[in-house]
Scaffold this active site. Structure first.
Site, PDB file in Angstrom:
ATOM      1  N   GLY A  37      -1.555 -15.655  -2.788  1.00  0.00           N
ATOM      2  CA  GLY A  37      -1.026 -16.602  -1.819  1.00  0.00           C
ATOM      3  C   GLY A  37      -0.541 -17.831  -2.564  1.00  0.00           C
ATOM      4  CB  CYS A  84      -2.721 -13.725  -7.541  1.00  0.00           C
ATOM      5  SG  CYS A  84      -1.721 -15.156  -7.965  1.00  0.00           S
ATOM      6  CE1 TYR A  85      -5.743 -20.216  -2.871  1.00  0.00           C
ATOM      7  CE2 TYR A  85      -6.362 -18.482  -1.330  1.00  0.00           C
ATOM      8  CZ  TYR A  85      -6.376 -19.809  -1.703  1.00  0.00           C
ATOM      9  OH  TYR A  85      -7.014 -20.730  -0.917  1.00  0.00           O
ATOM     10  CG  HIS A 140       0.810 -10.332  -8.116  1.00  0.00           C
ATOM     11  ND1 HIS A 140       0.351 -10.542  -6.843  1.00  0.00           N
ATOM     12  CD2 HIS A 140       1.057 -11.560  -8.627  1.00  0.00           C
ATOM     13  CE1 HIS A 140       0.328 -11.829  -6.583  1.00  0.00           C
ATOM     14  NE2 HIS A 140       0.756 -12.479  -7.658  1.00  0.00           N
ATOM     15  CD  GLU A 184       0.142  -7.216  -5.465  1.00  0.00           C
ATOM     16  OE1 GLU A 184      -0.691  -6.929  -6.348  1.00  0.00           O
ATOM     17  OE2 GLU A 184       0.346  -8.386  -5.084  1.00  0.00           O
ATOM     18  CG  ASP A 206      11.169   0.479  12.933  1.00  0.00           C
ATOM     19  OD1 ASP A 206      11.071   1.327  12.030  1.00  0.00           O
ATOM     20  OD2 ASP A 206      11.220  -0.744  12.718  1.00  0.00           O
ATOM     21  CE  LYS A 230      12.651   0.324   8.840  1.00  0.00           C
ATOM     22  NZ  LYS A 230      12.944  -0.377  10.103  1.00  0.00           N
TER      23      LYS A 230
END
Ligand code: XMP
Length: 585
Positions: free
Chosen positions: A52, A79-80, A166, A168, A224, A370
Site C-alpha cells: 500500500g 511491502c507495506y 512484490h 505477485e 461479464d 475477469k
C-alpha cells in the site's frame, strides 16, 4: 468452510493481483479490508497483508488487528504489509525519503521454506519508500538488497514472513514460486479452486436467489454481462431469462448484429434489441462539451431503461435483475471507486434502485476475476471472439468523436504544434481538458519516452501525438466547428472497423489491452477530420502505457485510413496513463 487464504487490502493496487495469483495456484483466496478482526479470519491457513502507498507512521494509515500475528494462521506481509508486521512486533521501520522503485537483486542471508528452490541471487520488483532496518526480536533476516537491510524476514516459529519486494508481479521472476512455497510448504494448503468446477454451484445459487422468479439483464455485449446471462440461462432455462440490449446508435460497425447472434446462439427468443439510436443521436445534436455529452448519454440510458422496465412487466414481482458484477467491483478498494463511477447511470435508474433496495438482484460472477470469467465463458462454449474482446466504454463512439464549438488553428511552438481540441487527462486527482501537442515526426520509442516528460513540463497539454501520415501539413490544417452527426459517426465507424480488421489479421489486437480509435475535427475543408490511433497496454485500465506497432502494419493502416472519406491525417497518441487517460474524453 472459510477460505484457506485471505488477502488483507492495505490500500495497494496489488491486493487483487495477489488474490488472483493465489487462485492461479489452485487455492481460493478472498480479499478483506486490512482492519478485519482476527476473529473474522479464524480458520484461515494463511493471511497475506498487501502492499500500500502509506507509511506506518502516517496518522490513519491502514492497520491490521495485531491479534492475527498470534493465531495458528501463517502470515505473509508484502511491502507495506512487511513494514506493518515489523512495526507491530518490535522491529524498526525507517521513513524513506526517495524510495526504491524497480528491479533489485535479492541476496539470501539464511535458508527458509519461503525461498525453497530459488537461486542464490534473484531479481525482484521493489516499490517502496519506507523500509525495515531491524527485524523484530525473535525474527531472522532472510535476505537483503543493496538498499534494504531486511528485504525478507521470518519469525522463529516459521509462521510469520515479511518480504519487502512484490512476489505477485511478473517482474519478480520467481514470484509465483515464492507464493507457491507460502501456500503449500508453509500454510499447508490443498488445491481447492478451479473456476470452471464452480459452475454447478453457481447455478445452484442462481436458482436459490431467483426462488421461482425470472431474471432479466440489460446486456451490453461485454464479457461479464454475457457470461452472467449464460449462467442464468443454464440455471433457469430459456423460459425464465431475458436480455434487453439498447442500441444507442453509438455502436461500432456490426456490433448490434454480433451481440444478437451471440445471444440467439445461446437460446432463441431471449434477446431483445431496443433501438434508441434516434433518441441518443438526436439528444447529442449540436452538443460539443465533452462532459455534457457524457451527461446526456447517461440521461438517455436512464430514460430508455425505465421504459423497458415499465413496458415488459419486469417490475411485477416475478422478475429480478441479473448483473455482471465481478469480484473486484464488490470489494472496497481502488477498483471499486472507478466501477462506481462508470456504472452510475445504471444505479440512477429509479426502477433499478427499487430492485436493489428490495434485494431483487442476482450477481453470479461476484466471486470471480475477469480471467476466471473468461474461463467460465469458454467452458460454456461462448465464442472466443466475444470472450477475448477489448473493453468498450458504455457511451460508445460518442466519447471517441471529438467536437469543437469554435474554429481555430494549430499553433507552432518550439516543442511542436499545439492542437486546440479538448482531450482529457488525469494530472492530479481530477479529470481536466486541455489541448494536445502534435509532433511532426513518426511514432518512435524515443518520442514515447519524451511524451510524459513533455506533458509534465508543459502542463498546458494532456497528450503528445506523433504524425503517422497526412494529406496536408499541420500548419495548413484547421480545427473546425463540429458536433456529433451521423456523417461523422459513420466516418469514425469506418476508421474503427478498418483498424479492427487489420489489427485482427496482424495479431496486434491480441497483444494490446485496448485500442481506441478517435476522430478529431482537425483537417482541411475537403477533409475536416483526422484519426488518432490509441493502442495501449494495461492490466486493469487504471494505469496504461502507449504501445508502438510494427512499421509495416502502421503503413498499411495509414494507407487505408487516409483513403476514408473526409480523413486528413493519422495521428498516434504516445502518452501513458497517467498523465493522459486511455479515452480522449
Ligand atoms: P480512461 O479513459 O479513464 O478509461 O483511462 C479507463 C477504462 O474505462 C473505460 N471507460 C468507460 N467504460 N463507461 C464504461 O463502461 C464509461 O463511461 C467509460 N469511460 C471510460 C475505458 O474504455 C477504459 O477501458
Amino acid at each position: 468452510m472459510p477460505p484457506q487464504i485471505s488477502v488483507l487490502d492495505a490500500g495497494g493496487q496489488y491486493c487483487h493481483l495477489i488474490a488472483r495469483r493465489v487462485r492461479e495456484l489452485g487455492v481460493y483466496a478472498d480479499v478483506h479490508p486490512s482492519e478485519v478482526s482476527a476473529t473474522a479470519l479464524a480458520g484461515r491457513k494463511g493471511i497475506i497483508i498487501s502492499g500500500g502507498p502509506s507509511s506506518v507512521y502516517d496518522p490513519g494509515s491502514p492497520d491490521v488487528d495485531p491479534a492475527i500475528f498470534s493465531t495458528p494462521s501463517a502470515v505473509l506481509g508484502i511491502c507495506y504489509g512487511h513494514q506493518l508486521m515489523a512495526h507491530h512486533l518490535g522491529g524498526t521501520v525507517r521513513k524513506g525519503e526517495k524510495g526504491e522503485y524497480g528491479l533489485a537483486f535479492l541476496e539470501p542471508t539464511g535458508a527458509a521454506a519461503l525461498f525453497g528452490g530459488l537461486d542464490r541471487k534473484e531479481s525482484v520488483w521493489m516499490s517502496h519508500r519506507d523500509l525495515v532496518t531491524a527485524a523484530p526480536p525473535a525474527f531472522r533476516v532472510l535476505a537483503r538488497t543493496e538498499t534494504c537491510p531486511v528485504a525478507a524476514m521470518v519469525d522463529d516459529g516459521g509462521r510469520l514472513y515479511g518480504v519487502q519486494f512484490h512476489p505477485e508481479v511478473v517482474h519478480t521472476r520467481r514470484g509465483q514460486d515464492v507464493l507457491r512455497n507460502f501456500l503449500f510448504e508453509i500454510c499447508g494448503c490443498e488445491k481447492d479452486w478451479q473456476p470452471t468446477h464452480q459452475i454447478p454451484e453457481v447455478e445452484r445459487q442462481i436458482r436459490e436467489t431467483a426462488a421461482g422468479r425470472n431474471v432479466f439483464f440489460f446486456a451490453s455485449g461485454g464479457v461479464d454481462s454475457t457470461v452472467a446471462f449464460s449462467l442464468c440461462l443454464r440455471a433457469l432455462g430459456p423460459e425464465r431469462v431475458r436480455a434487453a440490449y439498447v442500441d444507442t446508435g453509438l455502436m461500432r460497425e456490426g456490433e448490434t448484429d454480433f451481440v444478437r447472434e451471440v445471444f440467439e446462439a445461446m437460446a432463441s427468443g431471449v434477446f431483445q434489441v431496443v433501438d434508441a439510436s434516434e433518441e441518443f443521436v438526436g439528444a447529442l445534436a449540436g452538443v460539443t462539451d465533452p462532459e455534457k455529452k457524457r451527461h446526456i448519454i447517461g440521461e438517455e440510458f436512464v430514460a430508455v431503461q425505465e421504459r423497458v422496465l415499465a413496458s415488459s412487466h419486469f417490475m411485477d414481482g416475478q422478475w429480478i435483475l441479473g448483473q455482471g458484477t465481478i469480484y473486484p467491483d464488490t470489494i472496497e478498494s481502488g477498483g471499486t471507486q472507478k466501477a462506481d463511477l462508470i456504472k452510475t447511470h445504471h444505479n440512477r435508474v429509479a426502477g433499478i434502485q427499487k430492485l436493489l433496495a428490495e434485494n431483487r438482484i442476482v450477481e453470479p460472477l461476484s466471486q470471480f476475476y475477469k480471467d476466471e470469467v473468461r474461463e467460465l465463458g469458454r467452458a460454456m462454449g461462448l465464442p472466443g471472439e466475444l470472450l477475448d474482446r477489448h473493453p468498450f466504454p458504455g457511451p460508445g463512439l460518442a466519447i471517441r468523436c471529438l467536437c469543437s464549438d469554435v474554429e481555430d488553428t494549430p499553433q507552432e511552438t518550439e516543442d511542436g504544434w499545439i492542437i486546440p481540441v479538448r482531450s482529457v487527462g488525469v494530472q492530479g486527482d481530477s479529470r481536466s481538458y486541455q489541448p494536445v501537442l502534435a509532433i511532426d515526426k513518426q511514432p518512435t520509442e524515443e518520442l514515447a519516452l519524451a511524451a510524459t516528460y513533455l506533458v509534465n513540463r508543459l502542463s498546458t497539454v494532456n497528450r503528445v501525438m506523433a504524425v503517422a501520415a497526412s494529406h496536408a501539413h499541420i500548419g495548413a490544417m484547421k480545427v473546425s466547428r463540429a458536433a456529433i452527426t451521423e456523417g461523422r459517426l459513420a466516418r469514425l465507424r469506418k476508421a474503427d472497423a478498418t483498424v479492427r480488421r487489420l489489427t485482427a489479421t496482424s495479431g496486434l489486437d491480441a497483444i494490446v489491452w485496448q485500442f481506441p480509435v478517435v476522430t478529431i475535427p482537425v483537417g482541411t475543408t475537403a477533409r475536416p477530420d483526422s484519426v488518432v490511433l490509441r493502442p495501449v497496454d494495461s492490466v486493469d485500465g487504471m494505469t496504461a502505457s502507449a504501445v508502438l506497432m510494427p512499421r509495416e502494419l502502421l503503413d498499411e493502416l495509414c494507407t487505408e485510413l487516409l483513403a476514408v472519406e473526409g480523413v486528413c491525417a493519422v495521428f498516434y497518441d504516445l502518452t501513458h496513463k497517467p498523465p493522459a487517460t486511455i479515452e480522449w474524453e
